[in-house]
Design a protein around this motif. Structure first.
Motif, short mmCIF file in Angstrom:
data_model
loop_
_atom_site.label_atom_id
_atom_site.label_comp_id
_atom_site.label_asym_id
_atom_site.label_seq_id
_atom_site.Cartn_x
_atom_site.Cartn_y
_atom_site.Cartn_z
N PHE A 50 21.92 45.27 37.04
CA PHE A 50 22.42 45.08 38.40
C PHE A 50 21.67 46.06 39.31
O PHE A 50 21.48 47.22 38.96
CB PHE A 50 23.92 45.37 38.46
N CYS A 51 21.25 45.62 40.45
CA CYS A 51 20.51 46.45 41.40
C CYS A 51 21.34 47.67 41.82
O CYS A 51 22.51 47.53 42.21
CB CYS A 51 20.16 45.61 42.63
N ASP A 52 20.75 48.86 41.70
CA ASP A 52 21.46 50.09 42.07
C ASP A 52 21.93 50.07 43.52
O ASP A 52 23.05 50.47 43.83
CB ASP A 52 20.56 51.32 41.87
N TRP A 53 21.07 49.63 44.43
CA TRP A 53 21.42 49.61 45.86
C TRP A 53 22.55 48.63 46.13
O TRP A 53 23.49 48.94 46.87
CB TRP A 53 20.20 49.25 46.70
N ALA A 54 22.47 47.44 45.56
CA ALA A 54 23.53 46.44 45.76
C ALA A 54 24.85 46.96 45.19
O ALA A 54 25.91 46.77 45.79
CB ALA A 54 23.14 45.11 45.12
N TRP A 55 24.81 47.60 44.03
CA TRP A 55 26.02 48.15 43.43
C TRP A 55 26.68 49.17 44.36
O TRP A 55 27.88 49.15 44.58
CB TRP A 55 25.71 48.78 42.08
N MET A 56 25.88 50.04 44.96
CA MET A 56 26.45 51.03 45.89
C MET A 56 27.07 50.34 47.10
O MET A 56 28.11 50.78 47.60
CB MET A 56 25.37 52.01 46.35
N ASP A 57 26.47 49.25 47.54
CA ASP A 57 26.97 48.53 48.72
C ASP A 57 28.31 47.85 48.47
O ASP A 57 29.17 47.82 49.35
CB ASP A 57 25.95 47.50 49.19
N ILE A 58 28.51 47.29 47.29
CA ILE A 58 29.72 46.51 47.02
C ILE A 58 30.77 47.28 46.23
O ILE A 58 31.89 46.80 46.05
CB ILE A 58 29.40 45.17 46.32
N GLN A 59 30.45 48.47 45.80
CA GLN A 59 31.32 49.24 44.91
C GLN A 59 32.71 49.51 45.50
O GLN A 59 33.70 49.50 44.78
CB GLN A 59 30.63 50.55 44.55
N ARG A 60 32.83 49.74 46.79
CA ARG A 60 34.14 50.06 47.37
C ARG A 60 35.11 48.90 47.25
O ARG A 60 36.30 49.09 47.02
CB ARG A 60 34.00 50.54 48.81
N VAL A 61 34.61 47.66 47.36
CA VAL A 61 35.49 46.50 47.18
C VAL A 61 35.86 46.36 45.71
O VAL A 61 37.01 46.08 45.37
CB VAL A 61 34.81 45.21 47.70
N ILE A 62 34.91 46.58 44.84
CA ILE A 62 35.18 46.50 43.40
C ILE A 62 36.24 47.52 42.99
O ILE A 62 37.19 47.20 42.28
CB ILE A 62 33.88 46.68 42.60
N ILE A 63 36.12 48.74 43.47
CA ILE A 63 37.11 49.77 43.14
C ILE A 63 38.50 49.37 43.64
O ILE A 63 39.49 49.51 42.93
CB ILE A 63 36.68 51.14 43.71
N SER A 64 38.57 48.84 44.84
CA SER A 64 39.85 48.37 45.37
C SER A 64 40.46 47.31 44.47
O SER A 64 41.65 47.38 44.12
CB SER A 64 39.66 47.81 46.79
N PHE A 65 39.66 46.34 44.06
CA PHE A 65 40.16 45.27 43.21
C PHE A 65 40.50 45.75 41.80
O PHE A 65 41.45 45.27 41.19
CB PHE A 65 39.17 44.11 43.14
N LEU A 66 39.73 46.70 41.27
CA LEU A 66 40.05 47.24 39.95
C LEU A 66 41.45 47.83 39.92
O LEU A 66 42.15 47.74 38.91
CB LEU A 66 39.03 48.32 39.55
N PHE A 67 41.88 48.41 41.04
CA PHE A 67 43.21 49.00 41.14
C PHE A 67 44.22 48.05 41.76
O PHE A 67 45.24 48.47 42.29
CB PHE A 67 43.15 50.32 41.92
#
Length: 101
Positions: A50-67
């Motif tokens: 997975f692209c490092d830059w793309a991961w940093m961009d979408i990570q905040r939504v992923i963290i929200s959904f993980l919780f």
């Protein structure tokens, strides 16, 4: 326990007009992802390839959904969100959704 989150690549594009104005040449479309490609995550770790830059961009939504958070104030479906990476010349759009086991 953390939820599972599915990331789907829904579009790759090239902003030719912007690239012509601000870049030396029109860059090729992103080669890291393919449309329809899916990734399942249930941790904070970036998926393989997975692209490092793309991961940093979408990570905040992923963290929200993980919780088990929801984004009902941003989306008609509180368990789904669409966003793209910050590559202005060749953005990739992702659908991010909470999934049940």
């Amino acid at each position: 326990m953390l939820k599972k989150v599915k990331i789907t690549v829904i579009q790759r594009s090239v902003n030719k007009e912007l690239a012509e104005q601000h870049h030396r040449e029109t860059p090729p479309i992103c080669s890291v992802f393919e449309e329809g490609q899916e990734f399942i995550v249930n941790s904070f770790e970036k998926p393989a390839n997975f692209c490092d830059w793309a991961w940093m961009d979408i990570q905040r939504v992923i963290i929200s959904f993980l919780f088990d958070g929801n984004l009902s104030h941003f989306s008609s479906n509180p368990n789904e969100f669409v966003m793209c990476c910050t590559d202005a010349y060749r953005p990739v759009s992702f659908k991010i959704e909470k999934i049940d086991d």
